[in-house]
Design an enzyme around this catalytic site. Sequence first.
Site, PDB file in Angstrom:
ATOM      1  N   HIS A 122       0.755  -1.149  -0.009  1.00 49.69           N
ATOM      2  CA  HIS A 122      -0.053   0.166   0.084  1.00 49.69           C
ATOM      3  C   HIS A 122       0.687   1.278  -0.030  1.00 49.69           C
ATOM      4  O   HIS A 122       0.525   2.367  -0.263  1.00 49.69           O
ATOM      5  CB  HIS A 122      -1.111   0.017   1.051  1.00 49.69           C
ATOM      6  CG  HIS A 122      -0.275   0.255   2.586  1.00 49.69           C
ATOM      7  ND1 HIS A 122      -0.080  -0.634   3.624  1.00 49.69           N
ATOM      8  CD2 HIS A 122       0.001   1.571   3.162  1.00 49.69           C
ATOM      9  CE1 HIS A 122       0.314  -0.073   4.437  1.00 49.69           C
ATOM     10  NE2 HIS A 122       0.444   1.123   4.209  1.00 49.69           N
TER      11      HIS A 122
ATOM     12  N   GLY B  12       3.288   6.729   7.576  1.00 49.10           N
ATOM     13  CA  GLY B  12       4.772   6.730   7.233  1.00 49.10           C
ATOM     14  C   GLY B  12       5.519   5.788   8.083  1.00 49.10           C
ATOM     15  O   GLY B  12       6.752   5.531   7.284  1.00 49.10           O
ATOM     16  N   ASN B  13       5.210   5.109   8.911  1.00 50.29           N
ATOM     17  CA  ASN B  13       5.923   4.043   9.616  1.00 50.29           C
ATOM     18  C   ASN B  13       5.928   2.619   8.405  1.00 50.29           C
ATOM     19  O   ASN B  13       6.727   1.691   8.619  1.00 50.29           O
ATOM     20  CB  ASN B  13       5.705   3.571  10.651  1.00 50.29           C
ATOM     21  CG  ASN B  13       6.246   4.191  11.981  1.00 50.29           C
ATOM     22  OD1 ASN B  13       5.736   5.149  12.834  1.00 50.29           O
ATOM     23  ND2 ASN B  13       7.634   4.112  12.014  1.00 50.29           N
ATOM     24  N   SER B  14       4.649   2.393   7.803  1.00 52.01           N
ATOM     25  CA  SER B  14       4.361   1.469   6.982  1.00 52.01           C
ATOM     26  C   SER B  14       5.461   1.124   6.136  1.00 52.01           C
ATOM     27  O   SER B  14       6.053   2.028   5.497  1.00 52.01           O
ATOM     28  CB  SER B  14       3.056   1.769   6.154  1.00 52.01           C
ATOM     29  OG  SER B  14       1.906   2.069   6.979  1.00 52.01           O
TER      30      SER B  14
ATOM     31  N   ASP C  58       0.214  -7.504   1.413  1.00 53.50           N
ATOM     32  CA  ASP C  58       0.805  -6.280   1.641  1.00 53.50           C
ATOM     33  C   ASP C  58       2.055  -6.056   1.612  1.00 53.50           C
ATOM     34  O   ASP C  58       2.727  -5.221   2.155  1.00 53.50           O
ATOM     35  CB  ASP C  58       0.231  -5.532   2.966  1.00 53.50           C
ATOM     36  CG  ASP C  58       0.196  -4.228   2.688  1.00 53.50           C
ATOM     37  OD1 ASP C  58       0.309  -3.365   1.779  1.00 53.50           O
ATOM     38  OD2 ASP C  58       0.254  -3.518   3.901  1.00 53.50           O
TER      39      ASP C  58
ATOM     40  N   GLY D 216     -10.364 -24.754  -1.174  1.00 55.11           N
ATOM     41  CA  GLY D 216     -11.683 -24.762  -1.885  1.00 55.11           C
ATOM     42  C   GLY D 216     -12.876 -24.879  -0.643  1.00 55.11           C
ATOM     43  O   GLY D 216     -13.772 -25.839  -1.098  1.00 55.11           O
ATOM     44  N   VAL D 217     -12.556 -24.468   0.139  1.00 56.35           N
ATOM     45  CA  VAL D 217     -13.706 -24.390   1.479  1.00 56.35           C
ATOM     46  C   VAL D 217     -14.055 -23.020   1.776  1.00 56.35           C
ATOM     47  O   VAL D 217     -12.996 -22.282   1.993  1.00 56.35           O
ATOM     48  CB  VAL D 217     -13.467 -25.281   2.643  1.00 56.35           C
ATOM     49  CG1 VAL D 217     -13.154 -26.680   2.231  1.00 56.35           C
ATOM     50  CG2 VAL D 217     -12.139 -24.791   3.262  1.00 56.35           C
ATOM     51  N   VAL D 218     -15.171 -22.940   2.467  1.00 59.17           N
ATOM     52  CA  VAL D 218     -15.761 -21.557   3.262  1.00 59.17           C
ATOM     53  C   VAL D 218     -15.746 -21.880   4.548  1.00 59.17           C
ATOM     54  O   VAL D 218     -16.556 -23.029   4.817  1.00 59.17           O
ATOM     55  CB  VAL D 218     -16.758 -21.029   2.597  1.00 59.17           C
ATOM     56  CG1 VAL D 218     -17.376 -20.045   3.332  1.00 59.17           C
ATOM     57  CG2 VAL D 218     -16.646 -20.587   1.245  1.00 59.17           C
ATOM     58  N   ILE D 219     -15.013 -21.461   5.511  1.00 60.36           N
ATOM     59  CA  ILE D 219     -14.959 -21.951   6.889  1.00 60.36           C
ATOM     60  C   ILE D 219     -15.697 -20.701   7.808  1.00 60.36           C
ATOM     61  O   ILE D 219     -15.455 -19.724   7.422  1.00 60.36           O
ATOM     62  CB  ILE D 219     -13.433 -22.229   7.237  1.00 60.36           C
ATOM     63  CG1 ILE D 219     -12.746 -21.001   6.934  1.00 60.36           C
ATOM     64  CG2 ILE D 219     -13.249 -23.296   6.560  1.00 60.36           C
ATOM     65  CD1 ILE D 219     -11.450 -21.318   7.862  1.00 60.36           C
TER      66      ILE D 219
END
Length: 470
Positions: free
Chosen positions: A110, A211-213, A140, A269-272
């Site tokens: 970012h 700014g630390n990112s 990120d 391939g699962v929704v948990i």
Amino acid sequence: MPRLKSCLPILAAFLLLGQMATAQADLPDFTPLVEQASPAVVNISTTQKLPAKAAVVNQPDLEGLPPALREFFERSMPQQPRGGDRQREAQSLGSGFIISPDGYILTNNHVIADADEIIVRLSDRSELKAKLVGTDPRTDVAVLKVEGKDLPVVKLGKSEDLKVGAWVLAIGSPFGFDHSVTAGIVSAKGRSLPNENYVPFIQTDVAINPGNSGGPLFNLAGEVVGINSQIFTRSGGFMGLSFAIPIDVAMDVANQLKASGKVSRGWLGVVIQEVNKDLAESFGLDKPAGALVAQVLDDGPAAKGGIQVGDVILSMNGHPIDMSADLPHLVGGLKAGSKASLEVIRDGKRKTLDLTVGALPDDDKDGTPGPVGGSEHSSNRLGVSVVELTDEQKKTFDLKGGVVIKDVQDGPAALIGLQPGDVITHLNNQPITSAKVFADVAQALPKNRSVSMRVLRQGRATFITFKLAE
């Protein structure tokens, strides 16, 4: 006796001074660490060119700060030219650190997202243009490259060796103030944040601000153990909750970006979903733990490996799944084609499933229920009217059965938030293949005990629980 009383305050003062001296002696001295590590920490600024006449330069977000502080920081930063076609002066955006003498740099995605020009400022104030090697929005992490040789580099540690309560130190450029140093302790490990499924964040109380990112997080040995990435704030400034990407995760991503320009992750391939107290009771678990499988995607690795809706995954390759968020961290760290052994609870019994991990697709596709059809059936016990799925809906959602809620009346269904259009596929751990089966199961539901229901809404499946009163 009077003399003894007069000596007590003096004795207490000496004891207090002794305790203070001992406490100060126990505090770490960060100066050698800072002197050694600072040269490898860089300031990163970017310029973004827009088609409009006035170009916009990314800069630290000062919104939300008290007016006096915002005014102070605005005065402290260089002013930008206004109007016309002139390019505004680039402002400090974030931080980074050099990981190789030939100029590879790690930072946050970012920090450099949508940038047309990236400038890296070294500790000696010299500036170099950087090339973007690769970026991974899911973690990120971004890798930059500047031309150079014999550049100062950081020492890399192992984030898995960190312990909660250990001292850590950050060096970065909050609000553009280069090489600012802040220290604190590790507050927690393996934190999951909303929409961040593949990073087990390190939580600290180190003061991190805009700014630390992208800057490094060091342990007391002077080794980088994380990349400072996010803060939790309601004011725009530091509030004691900072989150860093573990360096083990970041370096795995960086090595893949350097080698191929992209990152490959494992995929089941699962929704948990999380297992709470009521769900644990409904599935016969001793305590809330594991990852409850709410949906199995067609032709995915999980489906081919025998995972079923309603399975509770307790461990993977010997690593326990205490929270559901532990599973994506473990799966994402595997390469496509890797073998995985899952311990699951199914129908109250433990079993082991062996499968081959797939590659995470670029995009996830969700479906939304279409118009309802079929025969209607009303269940007064739950307070819902349901209709059976059409053949087209079954094909769309890859379902063999289920019912669609047509209407919600007053009753348990309304209290737990069910809505017209929701698809019910399981009730009390039993598959619902038709409206009649739904009515029969609903009629036989136990009282004063947690009951689970699997609901599909806008293509996303979840288990919810409720209790029927006497």
